[in-house]
Design a protein around this motif. Structure first.
Motif, PDB file in Angstrom:
ATOM      1  N   VAL A  41     -14.369 -33.270  48.555  1.00  0.00           N
ATOM      2  CA  VAL A  41     -14.346 -34.654  49.028  1.00  0.00           C
ATOM      3  C   VAL A  41     -13.033 -35.367  48.701  1.00  0.00           C
ATOM      4  O   VAL A  41     -12.844 -36.506  49.117  1.00  0.00           O
ATOM      5  N   GLY A  42     -12.132 -34.698  47.983  1.00  0.00           N
ATOM      6  CA  GLY A  42     -10.885 -35.391  47.644  1.00  0.00           C
ATOM      7  C   GLY A  42      -9.818 -34.428  47.165  1.00  0.00           C
ATOM      8  O   GLY A  42      -9.995 -33.204  47.158  1.00  0.00           O
ATOM      9  N   ARG A  43      -8.665 -35.016  46.791  1.00  0.00           N
ATOM     10  CA  ARG A  43      -7.496 -34.282  46.281  1.00  0.00           C
ATOM     11  C   ARG A  43      -6.979 -35.049  45.069  1.00  0.00           C
ATOM     12  O   ARG A  43      -6.668 -36.238  45.196  1.00  0.00           O
ATOM     13  N   VAL A  44      -6.851 -34.358  43.925  1.00  0.00           N
ATOM     14  CA  VAL A  44      -6.510 -35.036  42.672  1.00  0.00           C
ATOM     15  C   VAL A  44      -5.117 -34.609  42.207  1.00  0.00           C
ATOM     16  O   VAL A  44      -4.848 -33.411  42.046  1.00  0.00           O
ATOM     17  N   LEU A  45      -4.244 -35.583  41.971  1.00  0.00           N
ATOM     18  CA  LEU A  45      -2.892 -35.296  41.477  1.00  0.00           C
ATOM     19  C   LEU A  45      -2.924 -35.031  39.967  1.00  0.00           C
ATOM     20  O   LEU A  45      -3.893 -35.339  39.263  1.00  0.00           O
ATOM     21  N   ARG A 106     -17.319 -51.855  45.300  1.00  0.00           N
ATOM     22  CA  ARG A 106     -17.753 -50.455  45.344  1.00  0.00           C
ATOM     23  C   ARG A 106     -17.056 -49.700  46.465  1.00  0.00           C
ATOM     24  O   ARG A 106     -16.933 -50.189  47.586  1.00  0.00           O
ATOM     25  N   PHE A 107     -16.630 -48.487  46.146  1.00  0.00           N
ATOM     26  CA  PHE A 107     -15.969 -47.605  47.105  1.00  0.00           C
ATOM     27  C   PHE A 107     -16.813 -46.341  47.242  1.00  0.00           C
ATOM     28  O   PHE A 107     -17.210 -45.739  46.235  1.00  0.00           O
ATOM     29  N   ALA A 108     -17.089 -45.944  48.482  1.00  0.00           N
ATOM     30  CA  ALA A 108     -17.952 -44.770  48.729  1.00  0.00           C
ATOM     31  C   ALA A 108     -17.107 -43.502  48.785  1.00  0.00           C
ATOM     32  O   ALA A 108     -16.185 -43.405  49.588  1.00  0.00           O
ATOM     33  N   ILE A 109     -17.432 -42.544  47.927  1.00  0.00           N
ATOM     34  CA  ILE A 109     -16.760 -41.238  47.960  1.00  0.00           C
ATOM     35  C   ILE A 109     -17.545 -40.310  48.886  1.00  0.00           C
ATOM     36  O   ILE A 109     -18.733 -40.054  48.673  1.00  0.00           O
ATOM     37  N   ARG A 110     -16.859 -39.843  49.933  1.00  0.00           N
ATOM     38  CA  ARG A 110     -17.488 -39.000  50.951  1.00  0.00           C
ATOM     39  C   ARG A 110     -16.394 -38.187  51.624  1.00  0.00           C
ATOM     40  O   ARG A 110     -15.220 -38.564  51.595  1.00  0.00           O
ATOM     41  N   ALA A 111     -16.788 -37.075  52.238  1.00  0.00           N
ATOM     42  CA  ALA A 111     -15.804 -36.165  52.829  1.00  0.00           C
ATOM     43  C   ALA A 111     -15.237 -36.710  54.127  1.00  0.00           C
ATOM     44  O   ALA A 111     -14.115 -36.398  54.502  1.00  0.00           O
ATOM     45  N   SER A 112     -16.008 -37.513  54.841  1.00  0.00           N
ATOM     46  CA  SER A 112     -15.562 -38.130  56.082  1.00  0.00           C
ATOM     47  C   SER A 112     -16.436 -39.359  56.314  1.00  0.00           C
ATOM     48  O   SER A 112     -17.423 -39.568  55.604  1.00  0.00           O
ATOM     49  N   PHE A 113     -16.072 -40.194  57.305  1.00  0.00           N
ATOM     50  CA  PHE A 113     -16.709 -41.512  57.398  1.00  0.00           C
ATOM     51  C   PHE A 113     -18.221 -41.432  57.502  1.00  0.00           C
ATOM     52  O   PHE A 113     -18.942 -42.213  56.868  1.00  0.00           O
ATOM     53  N   PHE A 114     -18.724 -40.489  58.294  1.00  0.00           N
ATOM     54  CA  PHE A 114     -20.168 -40.413  58.499  1.00  0.00           C
ATOM     55  C   PHE A 114     -20.844 -39.372  57.603  1.00  0.00           C
ATOM     56  O   PHE A 114     -22.028 -39.092  57.755  1.00  0.00           O
ATOM     57  N   ALA A 115     -20.074 -38.766  56.689  1.00  0.00           N
ATOM     58  CA  ALA A 115     -20.672 -37.820  55.734  1.00  0.00           C
ATOM     59  C   ALA A 115     -21.471 -38.611  54.692  1.00  0.00           C
ATOM     60  O   ALA A 115     -21.221 -39.788  54.471  1.00  0.00           O
ATOM     61  N   PRO A 116     -22.443 -37.958  54.065  1.00  0.00           N
ATOM     62  CA  PRO A 116     -23.218 -38.686  53.055  1.00  0.00           C
ATOM     63  C   PRO A 116     -22.333 -39.131  51.897  1.00  0.00           C
ATOM     64  O   PRO A 116     -21.377 -38.454  51.531  1.00  0.00           O
ATOM     65  N   THR A 117     -22.646 -40.292  51.341  1.00  0.00           N
ATOM     66  CA  THR A 117     -21.929 -40.786  50.169  1.00  0.00           C
ATOM     67  C   THR A 117     -22.364 -39.968  48.957  1.00  0.00           C
ATOM     68  O   THR A 117     -23.546 -39.910  48.632  1.00  0.00           O
ATOM     69  N   GLU A 118     -21.387 -39.336  48.295  1.00  0.00           N
ATOM     70  CA  GLU A 118     -21.716 -38.466  47.159  1.00  0.00           C
ATOM     71  C   GLU A 118     -21.886 -39.288  45.883  1.00  0.00           C
ATOM     72  O   GLU A 118     -22.646 -38.899  44.986  1.00  0.00           O
ATOM     73  N   LEU A 119     -21.111 -40.361  45.786  1.00  0.00           N
ATOM     74  CA  LEU A 119     -21.240 -41.321  44.690  1.00  0.00           C
ATOM     75  C   LEU A 119     -20.404 -42.536  45.073  1.00  0.00           C
ATOM     76  O   LEU A 119     -19.641 -42.477  46.037  1.00  0.00           O
ATOM     77  N   THR A 120     -20.559 -43.633  44.352  1.00  0.00           N
ATOM     78  CA  THR A 120     -19.637 -44.753  44.552  1.00  0.00           C
ATOM     79  C   THR A 120     -18.891 -44.990  43.245  1.00  0.00           C
ATOM     80  O   THR A 120     -19.384 -44.686  42.155  1.00  0.00           O
ATOM     81  N   GLY A 130      -8.571 -39.269  45.349  1.00  0.00           N
ATOM     82  CA  GLY A 130      -7.905 -38.887  46.605  1.00  0.00           C
ATOM     83  C   GLY A 130      -8.851 -38.609  47.750  1.00  0.00           C
ATOM     84  O   GLY A 130      -8.662 -37.652  48.517  1.00  0.00           O
ATOM     85  N   CYS A 131      -9.876 -39.440  47.877  1.00  0.00           N
ATOM     86  CA  CYS A 131     -10.828 -39.301  48.976  1.00  0.00           C
ATOM     87  C   CYS A 131     -10.318 -40.113  50.154  1.00  0.00           C
ATOM     88  O   CYS A 131      -9.561 -41.056  49.974  1.00  0.00           O
ATOM     89  N   PRO A 132     -10.767 -39.788  51.374  1.00  0.00           N
ATOM     90  CA  PRO A 132     -10.356 -40.636  52.495  1.00  0.00           C
ATOM     91  C   PRO A 132     -10.822 -42.063  52.276  1.00  0.00           C
ATOM     92  O   PRO A 132     -11.941 -42.302  51.829  1.00  0.00           O
ATOM     93  N   ALA A 133      -9.926 -42.993  52.566  1.00  0.00           N
ATOM     94  CA  ALA A 133     -10.250 -44.414  52.445  1.00  0.00           C
ATOM     95  C   ALA A 133     -10.063 -45.051  53.815  1.00  0.00           C
ATOM     96  O   ALA A 133      -9.188 -44.642  54.582  1.00  0.00           O
TER      97      ALA A 133
END
Lengths: 310, 310
Positions: A41-45, A106-120, A130-133
């Motif tokens: 769901v993201g990319r971490v530096l 609150r920011f929703a962490i998800r792989a894409s806009f309509f993907a389920p929210t994995e956590l906020t 580094g999730c899509p915003a």
């Protein structure tokens, strides 16, 4: 006699602006995957991974991935609580600069806009992962009555006290999307909140596409993997926006030629909040202010959506 | 009781249409490179490589590449002559189906629009080499006077005697670009030739961006690596196009809702010349007729320019 250096074409100057904002594709490829419940769901530096590795009860950090441990929670609400505890501790420690901008949003962490929210997570912490915003950007313009061609745009001037990009030019209304928001509703809400636009006028806000980019944030800790939903709002010629919250200091009604001039100048000297310059370039392309006869036109077209658009 | 299958969202249906037209990225990756003067300028499919390999004095064919031999010419005019001789022989042999469509029109082979022309070939043979091909597509529309929002589009109905896509719906004006043409001039020329548009009205044609795709042509011999420059023309409400050559049988003024309905239907049953459906989808996106609240919106946005845009 030497020839003077030729001024780059408008398309080439615009391309420089778009590329400067979309400059971290390689960094994103090389970064650790952020994995939650088996999904990337993201990319971490590097620095962000270091910070998260100090909480091994919640995050497992390897050379390739930062993984939210299964023990941290099986669903979004359990994970949200476990990660909030880590973020509170990191904030208290004071070593993660981006957490100074805490907003209680609150920011929703998800792989894409309509993907389920994995956590906020708290919005200020979103960059750690580094999730899509997602954002909504409304370009307000006045058109020539007979041709419909834009003659002027209403640009906002950011407040000199804003923590990010103070004093620079902005859209008529724009903002990041909070967990659970939908694009059209968010665009209308920002238009009312930032520019005092009535519900009646806001009903004329029309989606116009979007732009995507992967950039590096100013701190070097975070990737911005942004998807900006763009909207056009044709404003009546006697319309004047109203600064309805503290976000914008003033609004200016610029002739389109002046907008073009400022975007070109932005390639050398920052005039706009950077992603706003990209949104205006997309607007200028769509409305016929860049000629396809110019070298650079096709590269510009491609660059506006070269990043993942998830 | 079973639920009826849900109708896909407009964005999903449009995405199917765009994908069907942009379905050969893998085939293009796997195809032999076409190399001229050290530059990769095209992609050659199996059957086309076989045909060219019958002329080893001009083409060297290996597993990875089809290379125009240095002996065939050091500049564009020498190469053009050498390749024309091969194409004349292949046409006389009658085994290359695409050469039946010979048009006596020159096509420029180049790596990208502003790259130097390496040679020119008969347009009907361009597909053998899989070089980027450029077209101009003009969408004519009528707008609501007060809002500027498109209310109708003028679509062409292709002549039932056209060799390709007879009887299907087309743009107001469109065409491939010949060697040496520039986009804006080409769009105006097509508008005059195909729709009888006056120079005065043609001066209102405005560039609106473009779409790119890599598809497989109907014969299976050729890749279509197409870049379509798109243009919008807002037409006066009393304007009526005129069939000025034999390309178009008639013009129809469709309400935008009807255009949307036909593009959706096109996903199941062909209504449009396929790349024209893609151009109309781009038009509908830009003018606010697809909601960003629909699942599939971002994929659609990305798919319109996923292909190389050179």
């Amino acid at each position: 006699m030497h020839a003077l250096p030729a001024s780059p074409s408008k398309a080439r100057a615009f391309l420089d602006v778009v590329r400067a904002n979309n400059n971290a594709a390689a960094a994103a490829d090389a970064a650790r995957r952020f994995v939650v419940g088996g999904a990337v769901v993201g990319r971490v530096l590097e620095q962000s991974a270091d910070a998260l590795s100090r909480h091994p009860e919640v995050f497992s950090v390897t050379d390739d991935a930062v993984t939210l441990r299964a023990e941290a929670g099986a669903n979004a609400s359990e994970r949200t609580v476990a990660v909030a505890r880590v973020l509170d501790a990191l904030r208290a420690g004071g070593s993660v600069p981006m957490l100074d901008g805490w907003r209680d949003e609150r920011f929703a962490i998800r792989a894409s806009f309509f993907a389920p929210t994995e956590l906020t997570v708290e919005r200020a912490a979103a960059g750690l992962f580094g999730c899509p915003a997602y954002g909504v950007f409304v370009v307000g313009y006045v058109a020539d009555e007979s041709t419909g061609v834009p003659s002027h745009v209403w640009v906002g001037r950011r407040s000199p006290t804003k923590p990010t990009w103070p004093g620079l030019l902005d859209c008529l209304a724009a903002g990041g999307m909070a967990a659970g928001e939908m694009p059209l509703e968010a665009a209308r809400k920002e238009a009312a909140e930032e520019a005092g636009i009535s519900a009646d006028l806001a009903s004329n806000i029309r989606p116009s596409g979007g732009v995507c980019y992967t950039g590096l944030d100013e701190t070097g800790w975070a990737l911005k993997r942004d998807v900006l939903y763009t909207f056009d709002l044709r404003c009546p010629s006697d319309f004047v926006p109203r600064c309805a919250d503290g976000e914008v200091a003033s609004f200016e009604r610029l002739p389109v030629d002046e907008l073009v001039r400022l975007v070109r100048r932005h390639a050398d000297e920052v005039q706009f909040k950077p992603n706003v310059a990209v949104v205006y370039i997309d607007f200028l392309m769509r409305h016929g202010f860049v000629s396809p006869d110019e070298d650079g036109y096709l590269e510009l077209l491609a660059e506006l959506r070269r990043a993942e658009c998830l």
